[in-house]
Design a protein around this motif. Sequence first.
Motif, PDB file in Angstrom:
ATOM      1  N   ILE A  73      -0.359  -9.412   7.950  1.00  0.00           N
ATOM      2  CA  ILE A  73      -0.648  -9.915   6.605  1.00  0.00           C
ATOM      3  C   ILE A  73      -1.274  -8.806   5.760  1.00  0.00           C
ATOM      4  O   ILE A  73      -0.973  -8.669   4.565  1.00  0.00           O
ATOM      5  N   VAL A  74      -2.125  -7.977   6.394  1.00  0.00           N
ATOM      6  CA  VAL A  74      -2.707  -6.851   5.663  1.00  0.00           C
ATOM      7  C   VAL A  74      -1.615  -5.900   5.191  1.00  0.00           C
ATOM      8  O   VAL A  74      -1.610  -5.440   4.042  1.00  0.00           O
ATOM      9  N   PHE A  75      -0.626  -5.646   6.071  1.00  0.00           N
ATOM     10  CA  PHE A  75       0.514  -4.828   5.664  1.00  0.00           C
ATOM     11  C   PHE A  75       1.241  -5.465   4.500  1.00  0.00           C
ATOM     12  O   PHE A  75       1.638  -4.788   3.539  1.00  0.00           O
ATOM     13  N   GLY A  76       1.420  -6.787   4.583  1.00  0.00           N
ATOM     14  CA  GLY A  76       2.100  -7.493   3.504  1.00  0.00           C
ATOM     15  C   GLY A  76       1.389  -7.314   2.180  1.00  0.00           C
ATOM     16  O   GLY A  76       2.021  -7.125   1.144  1.00  0.00           O
ATOM     17  N   ILE A  77       0.049  -7.374   2.221  1.00  0.00           N
ATOM     18  CA  ILE A  77      -0.707  -7.201   0.982  1.00  0.00           C
ATOM     19  C   ILE A  77      -0.575  -5.772   0.475  1.00  0.00           C
ATOM     20  O   ILE A  77      -0.308  -5.526  -0.704  1.00  0.00           O
ATOM     21  N   MET A  78      -0.725  -4.796   1.402  1.00  0.00           N
ATOM     22  CA  MET A  78      -0.790  -3.410   0.950  1.00  0.00           C
ATOM     23  C   MET A  78       0.565  -2.889   0.511  1.00  0.00           C
ATOM     24  O   MET A  78       0.655  -2.048  -0.388  1.00  0.00           O
ATOM     25  N   VAL A  79       1.655  -3.371   1.126  1.00  0.00           N
ATOM     26  CA  VAL A  79       2.973  -2.875   0.758  1.00  0.00           C
ATOM     27  C   VAL A  79       3.533  -3.649  -0.429  1.00  0.00           C
ATOM     28  O   VAL A  79       4.146  -3.088  -1.324  1.00  0.00           O
ATOM     29  N   GLY A  80       3.284  -4.959  -0.445  1.00  0.00           N
ATOM     30  CA  GLY A  80       3.971  -5.803  -1.407  1.00  0.00           C
ATOM     31  C   GLY A  80       3.329  -5.903  -2.772  1.00  0.00           C
ATOM     32  O   GLY A  80       3.957  -6.372  -3.705  1.00  0.00           O
TER      33      GLY A  80
END
Lengths: 175, 104
Positions: A73-80
């Motif tokens: 989810i952290v990746f989702g926030i940082m990439v998206g």
Amino acid sequence: MAYGTLIEILFYLFLIMIAFGAWQAVTSQVLMRAVMGLAMAMFGVAGLYLYLNSPFLALMQILIYVGAVCIMIVFGIMVGYTPKELAAYAIEPRNTVVSLVASLLTLGVVYLGLYRAQWVPAPGAGQGDFSLSTLGLSLMNRYGLAFELISVVLLIAIIGVVAITWNGKRRGLNK
Amino acid sequence: MISYNLYTYLAVAGALLCFGLYGLMQHRSLIGMLISTELILNGAGLNFMAFNRFLAPDPAIGQVFALFIMGLAAAEAAIAVSLIFAVYRKYHTSDPERVNDLRG
């Protein structure tokens, strides 16, 4: 201090962790803080699994939920999201009153059912062998089909994730 | 002894469900809704483990159930994050109320 008292104090600590983390996860409009609250609540639930005689499940909870799901989810926030959008989401939430009333009503119904139900333990409940070897044997013997099915589900999920994200990228290149 | 009581665990699981419900309705972004869903799934797993510990004669079945819930939650989170990416690329927003047109 007695050993039992220490265990009880730790239990209260886990409960506070769950309450604070879940509250942070649902009310914080800064998404990164919400994820951190989620991780905290999951740590608390892992602690409760220890009290339910299952250290293996507590470890899996930390490994899968805190280690995999939260990081994803952290990746989702940082990439998206761009920083501007992240700031834009930090405005006030919508329909707070409606959701507060609905969730409190649900809580009331659940607790009413909990209060009125009679839970009768089956004969021999809580006496069995909670060890890891029992769990592994039953995963291989009795629940073998379910184990294989969930492996297939995970494989399909991986393929689906790759397909969904890759398709959009190819369309972007064709433009 | 509050830690050796079925009702404590069931109450915590119910509270997690209601926290998740509240977050699902009031978050303004898809990622926030995904976070709330994970809270609800956690409550379900806790429920299974509590019933297994206090009521069921077979000690493994609740742990197996909770493990499968964890696996499904991981798969669901991966799919949801990739869907959010796809929606974001198409609509340039992650606000669920602005993702509102259907087209073949």
